[in-house]
Each structure stands twice: as structure tokens, then as C-alpha cells.
Scaffold this motif. Structure first.
Motif, PDB file in Angstrom:
ATOM      1  N   SER A 214      53.210  40.746  40.088  1.00 19.90           N
ATOM      2  CA  SER A 214      53.017  40.141  38.754  1.00 19.90           C
ATOM      3  C   SER A 214      52.449  39.052  38.758  1.00 19.90           C
ATOM      4  CB  SER A 214      54.414  40.401  38.002  1.00 19.90           C
ATOM      5  OG  SER A 214      55.263  39.423  38.486  1.00 19.90           O
ATOM      6  N   ALA A 215      52.402  38.357  39.732  1.00 18.32           N
ATOM      7  CA  ALA A 215      51.655  37.125  39.565  1.00 18.32           C
ATOM      8  C   ALA A 215      50.311  37.082  40.279  1.00 18.32           C
ATOM      9  CB  ALA A 215      52.371  36.065  40.781  1.00 18.32           C
ATOM     10  N   ASP A 216      49.726  38.584  40.637  1.00 13.92           N
ATOM     11  CA  ASP A 216      48.525  38.656  41.119  1.00 13.92           C
ATOM     12  C   ASP A 216      47.370  38.807  39.869  1.00 13.92           C
ATOM     13  OD1 ASP A 216      49.190  38.872  43.525  1.00 13.92           O
ATOM     14  OD2 ASP A 216      49.179  41.231  43.550  1.00 13.92           O
ATOM     15  N   LYS A 217      46.255  38.214  40.033  1.00  7.33           N
ATOM     16  CA  LYS A 217      45.417  38.295  39.011  1.00  7.33           C
ATOM     17  C   LYS A 217      44.694  39.638  39.074  1.00  7.33           C
ATOM     18  CE  LYS A 217      44.467  33.357  38.379  1.00  7.33           C
ATOM     19  NZ  LYS A 217      43.294  32.301  38.327  1.00  7.33           N
ATOM     20  N   PRO A 218      44.931  40.617  37.884  1.00  6.57           N
ATOM     21  CA  PRO A 218      44.056  41.963  38.138  1.00  6.57           C
ATOM     22  C   PRO A 218      42.441  41.969  38.188  1.00  6.57           C
ATOM     23  CG  PRO A 218      45.037  41.418  35.880  1.00  6.57           C
ATOM     24  CD  PRO A 218      45.538  40.213  36.627  1.00  6.57           C
ATOM     25  N   GLU A 219      42.072  41.029  37.775  1.00  5.41           N
ATOM     26  CA  GLU A 219      40.453  40.861  37.759  1.00  5.41           C
ATOM     27  C   GLU A 219      40.086  40.231  39.208  1.00  5.41           C
ATOM     28  OE1 GLU A 219      41.497  37.187  35.323  1.00  5.41           O
ATOM     29  OE2 GLU A 219      42.258  39.399  35.581  1.00  5.41           O
ATOM     30  N   SER A 220      40.759  39.638  40.002  1.00  4.00           N
ATOM     31  CA  SER A 220      40.559  39.076  41.177  1.00  4.00           C
ATOM     32  C   SER A 220      40.174  40.007  42.297  1.00  4.00           C
ATOM     33  CB  SER A 220      41.631  38.047  41.749  1.00  4.00           C
ATOM     34  OG  SER A 220      42.705  38.750  41.895  1.00  4.00           O
ATOM     35  N   GLY A 221      40.381  41.353  42.333  1.00  5.20           N
ATOM     36  CA  GLY A 221      40.329  42.365  43.622  1.00  5.20           C
ATOM     37  C   GLY A 221      41.362  42.270  44.352  1.00  5.20           C
ATOM     38  N   PRO A 222      41.126  42.828  45.548  1.00  3.39           N
ATOM     39  CA  PRO A 222      42.099  42.964  46.488  1.00  3.39           C
ATOM     40  C   PRO A 222      42.382  41.501  47.149  1.00  3.39           C
ATOM     41  CG  PRO A 222      40.406  44.148  47.250  1.00  3.39           C
ATOM     42  CD  PRO A 222      40.083  43.883  45.647  1.00  3.39           C
ATOM     43  N   PRO A 223      43.556  41.193  47.630  1.00  6.39           N
ATOM     44  CA  PRO A 223      43.782  39.833  48.211  1.00  6.39           C
ATOM     45  C   PRO A 223      43.076  39.944  49.969  1.00  6.39           C
ATOM     46  CG  PRO A 223      45.672  41.194  48.294  1.00  6.39           C
ATOM     47  CD  PRO A 223      44.776  41.883  47.488  1.00  6.39           C
ATOM     48  N   LYS A 224      42.934  38.810  50.199  1.00  2.68           N
ATOM     49  CA  LYS A 224      42.454  38.602  51.648  1.00  2.68           C
ATOM     50  C   LYS A 224      43.514  39.305  52.501  1.00  2.68           C
ATOM     51  CE  LYS A 224      39.667  34.890  51.154  1.00  2.68           C
ATOM     52  NZ  LYS A 224      39.228  33.287  51.377  1.00  2.68           N
ATOM     53  N   GLN A 225      42.808  40.023  53.623  1.00  2.00           N
ATOM     54  CA  GLN A 225      44.063  40.598  54.368  1.00  2.00           C
ATOM     55  C   GLN A 225      44.175  39.764  55.762  1.00  2.00           C
ATOM     56  OE1 GLN A 225      45.395  43.503  53.648  1.00  2.00           O
ATOM     57  NE2 GLN A 225      44.011  43.718  51.951  1.00  2.00           N
ATOM     58  N   CYS A 226      45.492  40.079  56.380  1.00  2.00           N
ATOM     59  CA  CYS A 226      46.116  39.239  57.424  1.00  2.00           C
ATOM     60  C   CYS A 226      45.096  39.013  58.489  1.00  2.00           C
ATOM     61  CB  CYS A 226      47.324  39.391  57.815  1.00  2.00           C
ATOM     62  SG  CYS A 226      48.746  39.149  56.555  1.00  2.00           S
ATOM     63  N   SER A 227      45.348  38.237  59.420  1.00  2.00           N
ATOM     64  CA  SER A 227      44.425  38.400  60.690  1.00  2.00           C
ATOM     65  C   SER A 227      44.722  39.588  61.616  1.00  2.00           C
ATOM     66  CB  SER A 227      44.412  37.042  61.346  1.00  2.00           C
ATOM     67  OG  SER A 227      43.741  37.177  62.698  1.00  2.00           O
ATOM     68  N   GLN A 407      31.420  51.132  41.450  1.00  2.00           N
ATOM     69  CA  GLN A 407      31.328  51.908  40.063  1.00  2.00           C
ATOM     70  C   GLN A 407      32.825  51.845  39.849  1.00  2.00           C
ATOM     71  OE1 GLN A 407      28.274  52.242  38.987  1.00  2.00           O
ATOM     72  NE2 GLN A 407      27.943  54.576  39.077  1.00  2.00           N
ATOM     73  N   THR A 408      33.659  52.074  40.503  1.00  2.00           N
ATOM     74  CA  THR A 408      35.051  52.027  40.044  1.00  2.00           C
ATOM     75  C   THR A 408      35.749  50.663  39.485  1.00  2.00           C
ATOM     76  OG1 THR A 408      36.025  53.970  41.381  1.00  2.00           O
ATOM     77  CG2 THR A 408      37.526  52.054  40.915  1.00  2.00           C
ATOM     78  N   ALA A 409      35.157  49.646  40.477  1.00  2.00           N
ATOM     79  CA  ALA A 409      35.555  48.449  39.967  1.00  2.00           C
ATOM     80  C   ALA A 409      35.007  47.794  38.547  1.00  2.00           C
ATOM     81  CB  ALA A 409      34.856  47.147  41.022  1.00  2.00           C
ATOM     82  N   VAL A 410      33.552  48.298  38.354  1.00  2.00           N
ATOM     83  CA  VAL A 410      32.838  48.510  36.727  1.00  2.00           C
ATOM     84  C   VAL A 410      33.820  49.103  35.832  1.00  2.00           C
ATOM     85  CG1 VAL A 410      30.984  48.832  35.559  1.00  2.00           C
ATOM     86  CG2 VAL A 410      30.681  47.988  37.803  1.00  2.00           C
ATOM     87  N   LEU A 411      34.215  50.294  36.088  1.00  2.00           N
ATOM     88  CA  LEU A 411      35.062  50.725  35.141  1.00  2.00           C
ATOM     89  C   LEU A 411      36.199  50.318  34.859  1.00  2.00           C
ATOM     90  CD1 LEU A 411      34.879  53.603  33.362  1.00  2.00           C
ATOM     91  CD2 LEU A 411      35.615  54.879  35.435  1.00  2.00           C
ATOM     92  N   ARG A 412      36.944  50.145  36.093  1.00  2.00           N
ATOM     93  CA  ARG A 412      38.485  49.496  35.896  1.00  2.00           C
ATOM     94  C   ARG A 412      38.217  47.881  35.133  1.00  2.00           C
ATOM     95  NH1 ARG A 412      42.550  51.228  38.235  1.00  2.00           N
ATOM     96  NH2 ARG A 412      41.439  52.517  40.025  1.00  2.00           N
ATOM     97  N   GLN A 413      37.163  47.274  35.352  1.00  2.00           N
ATOM     98  CA  GLN A 413      37.084  45.872  34.703  1.00  2.00           C
ATOM     99  C   GLN A 413      36.931  46.121  33.235  1.00  2.00           C
ATOM    100  OE1 GLN A 413      37.605  43.140  36.295  1.00  2.00           O
ATOM    101  NE2 GLN A 413      37.046  41.740  34.164  1.00  2.00           N
ATOM    102  N   HIS A 414      36.177  46.969  32.753  1.00  2.00           N
ATOM    103  CA  HIS A 414      35.835  47.364  31.438  1.00  2.00           C
ATOM    104  C   HIS A 414      37.205  47.889  30.863  1.00  2.00           C
ATOM    105  CE1 HIS A 414      34.059  49.163  28.013  1.00  2.00           C
ATOM    106  NE2 HIS A 414      35.015  50.252  27.979  1.00  2.00           N
ATOM    107  N   LEU A 415      38.155  48.851  31.337  1.00  2.00           N
ATOM    108  CA  LEU A 415      39.305  49.130  30.813  1.00  2.00           C
ATOM    109  C   LEU A 415      40.410  48.209  30.803  1.00  2.00           C
ATOM    110  CD1 LEU A 415      39.513  52.731  32.644  1.00  2.00           C
ATOM    111  CD2 LEU A 415      39.014  52.374  30.099  1.00  2.00           C
ATOM    112  N   LEU A 416      40.206  47.168  31.932  1.00  2.00           N
ATOM    113  CA  LEU A 416      41.283  46.057  31.676  1.00  2.00           C
ATOM    114  C   LEU A 416      40.873  45.171  30.674  1.00  2.00           C
ATOM    115  CD1 LEU A 416      43.380  44.119  33.433  1.00  2.00           C
ATOM    116  CD2 LEU A 416      41.395  43.396  34.599  1.00  2.00           C
ATOM    117  N   GLU A 417      39.681  44.735  30.488  1.00  2.00           N
ATOM    118  CA  GLU A 417      39.137  43.846  29.435  1.00  2.00           C
ATOM    119  C   GLU A 417      39.457  44.437  27.924  1.00  2.00           C
ATOM    120  OE1 GLU A 417      35.159  42.928  30.196  1.00  2.00           O
ATOM    121  OE2 GLU A 417      35.548  41.584  32.030  1.00  2.00           O
ATOM    122  N   LEU A 418      39.415  45.631  28.001  1.00  2.00           N
ATOM    123  CA  LEU A 418      39.515  46.607  26.550  1.00  2.00           C
ATOM    124  C   LEU A 418      41.065  46.712  26.345  1.00  2.00           C
ATOM    125  CD1 LEU A 418      38.255  48.177  24.408  1.00  2.00           C
ATOM    126  CD2 LEU A 418      38.752  50.180  25.891  1.00  2.00           C
TER     127      LEU A 418
END
Length: 580
Positions: A214-227, A407-418
Motif C-alpha cells: 500500500s506504500a507503493d506509488k501506483p503511477e511509479s511503475g514496477p520497482p527495480k528488481q534485485c541484482s 499502450q497498457t501503461a497509457v491506458l492504466r495511467q488514464h484510468l488511475l487518474e480518472l
């Protein structure tokens, strides 16, 4: 591996083959497996019985007859789908009767840090299915037909589909020994604690996943993966445990995404008729994910058949259609659910490339039995004007051959902002109902949260409404008024009220711990002092169970307070309150 045990009430799993009672302790056999899956089922086709449950693993996991029947029917595409080869889809069923498995502390801890939309289902099971149907002359019917099903309370569709892609083909070749080995590997996985990136080994492959927090920012995209340097073999990185390719799912309905978002927001009944369980389940899951970060509080069934135990409940005409999104493949439902206000009929999926022909809005009266053409059959009129810029942007992306994930990121961002533009004014108003911190005093009951008054909220929109963060015009007031009648408002309000009540309780505990205890105790009777001890202990238990947002320093002071207070009481009372 034993065959699935008979019907009966649910009981938590213990050692293999042994009866169990209560939840597994964190160190008990299969406790780690339980954190991810309830059980694994294999469903086969029997010439005499039809779909039959071949085995359940672990073998002591109990399913009722009704649950067994639902899993059997929902694990096979119905005859209208004609699925040859391998196909994946999912379903969701209601847990039937019996004692619910009590969660141990680790489960509650995982849920407390997860986004509300990704918490465990307390009363439903997800079934993640890998179905194979291939010609086989050695079988009387001429076809090999079998499904491997992962049953879980977690809505991690991407993770479990990836897991099935690895396990199922191997299982269909090698059968039981392979499945037993996989379950033992899952029983070694770390718990799905929100915020952590985990490496999950299975069948010589390492799946690397990030568990959303719940602390993740939804618009920030996937977090950096481990080494990956110290991992052999290099892990297969899943960018998400739950998010589908939203653009691919919505390709035929992009022109109506905003209308569908409103239908989801308002908890409207929607029938999705698709050509296969895979298309049906993906569309339903995509629709229910439209509202994130808002929790989808209505019922939904990614794949549903006439054999489902709730068929009569959902198809009755004696009352209004329930607030449910129903994914089906049998055209029979068009006739049975003609009284439903919204029906989405999807055609066969087209190959990637150009945008497929967009389905048209059609009046419900044009619904025809069996031969209904693709379309969105509804008389609904949107409250908000359509965002034409979104469709233009997606079309331009297609022309430029933009990757589907972009394209999915664009669509998801639009729905998230809405969704956020709609919810933020509600959050601001709700926050104003919280009593001021200065009104919380140590030795009095905390003040009550002020009531939510819809008219006051609507008046507040003039100065702090969605127009501050969203360019879309339309009847926002009308949309909010309709939203107040939906299950999503009720679910959102209950969740926020619960969080605020817990915050009030935590602030009250802090106020007590910062007060001068000795001065308070000077003129108090033993009954009042004992009452304080009992109340402090109750709050300590709740805080330690992650049900109150309290700092560790406050907990230490509370424990010290209890020791001080108990030490001031007569010996006989000390023995009662702190038995040796």
C-alpha cells in the motif's frame, strides 16, 4: 498422492493425510504453502461421470461437495468454446459453509500492508486453470482432457499463470511425482510480504516477483528488481503479480472504456459473453481492475457456467439483477439474462496489429437469442463526456507500432487518474470528519468521528471537486449521487471509517502513555485502576496484531505503564492480573 478426500466442512490442513484442527502454526507442515495456495486440484474427463476431481493436494484439504462440483465444471471450457490444445483462464467461487480457516498472524501481517484491492479473499476462492485437450487414440473418447487448477485466496493472476505455464506441461507428461515435488518447493517459498521482492524457485527456474504494498506509488511503475549476479539460473522477472495486459484485453472496446469505467464504479450488473473462458476471464478481471486503487466491492465471476451453484441466484427475475460482473461463453445466457441492463458481447480476438473493429453501442432491445452480434447492449448514458484524446493517443501508438506494454501503461495511467480525481474529494471530505488531535485527552473516551453528510460533501465540490485534477467535463454531481447508492461507496466508507477509528484509538493510547500516571492514580479506586490495565492490555494485543497504527516506542511505554500500575496494586490483585 491420495485422491481428494470426501465432502465435509472445511478444516485447516495439517500433516499430509492427518486430520487437523485450527490454523497451521507458522512452523507447521505446509504452513508456507498455505501462504500462497489453498490446494492444487486435477480435474479429468470421465466417460461415465463427466468432469471428475481426480486428486486434491495436500490430500487432507477438505472441499465441500458444492465446491468440488463448482471446481469440476469451471475447470473445463463448455462445449461452445471448442478449445483445442492448451488454454489458461481463471474462475472465482464462493466458499461454501463450514468453518473458515482462521488466519495466523503472518496472514494478517501480509494483508495489513497490501493494497485493499489485493488483499486475500476471506469468503471466495480463485481457481487458476491450465486446460489441455489434444487428440489421443488411446482414449475411448478420442481426446485427452485434463485441467490442473491452483486454488488460492490471492488475486495474483499473472504469477499463478506463469507458475502453471511451467508446471502443467510437465505434469501432463509425468503426472503425480512432478506435482508433489512442485508443492514441496512452494512450501519452501518465503511468505508474500507486501513491499518485498522475492525469488521463488520452482522446477529449476527462479521466478522473481515484487509483492505490491500500500506504500507503493501506483503511477511509479514496477520497482527495480534485485541484482541477478548471485542467482543461477538467472531469474525470470515478472513485472507484476496481478496486472494483465490491459490494452490487449480492451482492444475491441477502447472507444467505450470510460462508459465501462462508470458501470464498474456504480456497481452495475454486467454480462460479458465471450468466445472462450480465456477471453471471458481476462475481460472480467480487466474490468474489475479499472477502479484501482479503489477496491472492487461487488461480486464478479471471470468464468461462469449454467452448472454453477449460484446459477439460480444470479438468473432470478423475481428481484433486480445483482451487482455482479459475470463472464460466460454459453449464448444461452443471452436468453436467460435478457432482463439485465448491460450486456457486452465480444467476438473472436484478432491478431495483434491494427486496432480491431470497435464494437458498437446497441439498445438492449436488439439482443437476439444465440446469434447476437458483438456489441455493448445498454441504454446507459454516461455522466462524463468521453475523453477523445485518449483514443487518439492509443491509435497513434498503434500507427507507430508502440509496444503493447507501453499502450497498457497509457491506458492504466488514464484510468488511475480518472479514479483518483473522483476519489480525492471524498478523501478530503472524510479527513475533515476526524476529530482534532487536541480534543483527545488521556482519561476520557475518544471523541466520535463526525457523520458523513452527502449534501455537505456535494456542496464542498464547488471549491475542491474533481475539476481541480481532471479536465473532463460532465455531470460530476450526478455521478457522485449515483455512486452513494453503490456497493463501492459502502465498501470505501467502511474501510476509511475503520482506519480512522483505529487511528483515533492509537492517538488515545499515545495520549495515555504521555500522561502523568502517578497523578492520575492518586484518587482512583482499585476498580478504576484494574479497568485501565485491562484496556491497555487489549490495545496492546490489537497493536501487536497490526490492527492499530502505533509506534514501537509507544508500545514499550504502554508495557511499562502496565507494569507500574500492576505493581501499585495489592498482592492478591497482582496474582489475578499477572498469574505466575
Amino acid at each position: 498422492m491420495d485422491q481428494g478426500s470426501g465432502a465435509g466442512p472445511h478444516r485447516a490442513r495439517g500433516c499430509l493425510g492427518a486430520p487437523s484442527c485450527g490454523a497451521r502454526a507458522p512452523g507447521a507442515p505446509w504452513a508456507r504453502f498455505s501462504a500462497w495456495l489453498e490446494c492444487v486440484c486435477v480435474v479429468t474427463f470421465d466417460l461415465e461421470l463427466g468432469q471428475a476431481l481426480e486428486l486434491v493436494y495436500p490430500s487432507d484439504f477438505q472441499l465441500t461437495d458444492k465446491e468440488k462440483s463448482s471446481i469440476c465444471y469451471l475447470s473445463f471450457p463448455d462445449s461452445h468454446s471448442g478449445c483445442l490444445g492448451d488454454t489458461q483462464f481463471c474462475f472465482r467461487i464462493r466458499q461454501c459453509g463450514g468453518q473458515r480457516r482462521p488466519w495466523h498472524t503472518d496472514d494478517r501481517h501480509c494483508d495489513s500492508g497490501a493494497p485493499v484491492s489485493l488483499q486475500r479473499e476471506p469468503a471466495h476462492y480463485f481457481g487458476y486453470v491450465y486446460f489441455r485437450q489434444v487428440k489421443d487414440s488411446s482414449v475411448k473418447r478420442g481426446y485427452f482432457q485434463k485441467s490442473l487448477v491452483l486454488v488460492s485466496r490471492l488475486p495474483f493472476v499473472r504469477l499463478f499463470q506463469a507458475l502453471l505455464s511451467l508446471v502443467a506441461p510437465e505434469y501432463f507428461d509425468k503426472l503425480a511425482p512432478c506435482l508433489e515435488a512442485v508443492c514441496n518447493e512452494i512450501d519452501q517459498w518465503p511468505a508474500p510480504v507486501p513491499g518485498q521482492t522475492l525469488n521463488l524457485p520452482v522446477m529449476g527456474v527462479v521466478l522473481q516477483v515484487h509483492i505490491p504494498s500500500s506504500a507503493d506509488k501506483p503511477e511509479s511503475g514496477p520497482p527495480k528488481q534485485c541484482s541477478h549476479k548471485n542467482l543461477l539460473p538467472a531469474p525470470v522477472v515478472l513485472t507484476s503479480v496481478h496486472e494483465l495486459d490491459l490494452f490487449r484485453c480492451f482492444r475491441p472496446v477502447l472507444a467505450h472504456v470510460q462508459l465501462l469505467w462508470e458501470l464498474m464504479l456504480l456497481g452495475e450488473p454486467l454480462l460479458v459473453l465471450a468466445p472462450s473462458p480465456a477471453v471471458s476471464s481476462e475481460m472480467v478481471l480487466a474490468l474489475t481492475s479499472c477502479l484501482q486503487p479503489l477496491k472492487f466491492c461487488c461480486d464478479y465471476r471471470p468464468y461462469f457456467t449454467v452448472h454453477d451453484s449460484e446459477f439460480k441466484e444470479f438468473t432470478t427475475r423475481t428481484q433486480a439483477p445483482p451487482s455482479v460482473v459475470l463472464g460466460v461463453t454459453n449464448p444461452f445466457f443471452i436468453k436467460t439474462l435478457q432482463h439485465w441492463p448491460h450486456v457486452l458481447r465480444i467476438g473472436e480476438p484478432k491478431m495483434p496489429g491494427d486496432l480491431p473493429k470497435q464494437i458498437k453501442l446497441k439498445k438492449p432491445s436488439r439482443l437476439k437469442t444465440l446469434d447476437t452480434k458483438p456489441g455493448l447492449y445498454t441504454a446507459y448514458t454516461t455522466y462524463l463526456h468521453r475523453d477523445k484524446a485518449l483514443l487518439r493517443r492509443l491509435l497513434k501508438g498503434l500507427q507507430r507500432k508502440r509496444p503493447s506494454d507501453v499502450q497498457t501503461a497509457v491506458l492504466r495511467q488514464h484510468l488511475l487518474e480518472l479514479t483518483q480525481s473522483f476519489i480525492i474529494p471524498l478523501e478530503h471530505y472524510m479527513a475533515s470528519l476526524m476529530p482534532l488531535q487536541k480534543s483527545i485527552t488521556p482519561w476520557k473516551t475518544p471523541p466520535q468521528i463526525h457523520p458523513f453528510r452527502q449534501d455537505d460533501f456535494l456542496r464542498s465540490l464547488e471549491r475542491s471537486g474533481p475539476q481541480l485534477t481532471c479536465l473532463l467535463k460532465g455531470d460530476w454531481l450526478g455521478l457522485y449521487r449515483r455512486f452513494f447508492k453503490s456497493p463501492h461507496f459502502d465498501g470505501w466508507y467502511r474501510q476509511r471509517h475503520k482506519e480512522m477509528a483505529q487511528k483515533l484509538e492509537a492517538l488515545h493510547l499515545e495520549a495515555i502513555c504521555e500522561a502523568n500516571l502517578e497523578i492520575w492514580m492518586q484518587d482512583k479506586s482499585e476498580v478504576e485502576v484494574v479497568d485501565l490495565v485491562l484496556k491497555l492490555r487489549e490495545r496492546l494485543v490489537r497493536a501487536q496484531g497490526h490492527q492499530l497504527p502505533v509506534k514501537e516506542a509507544t508500545l514499550k511505554r504502554a508495557r511499562l505503564y502496565i507494569e507500574t500500575v500492576v505493581g501499585s496494586l495489592p498482592k492478591d490483585l497482582q496474582v489475578v492480573l499477572c498469574p505466575p
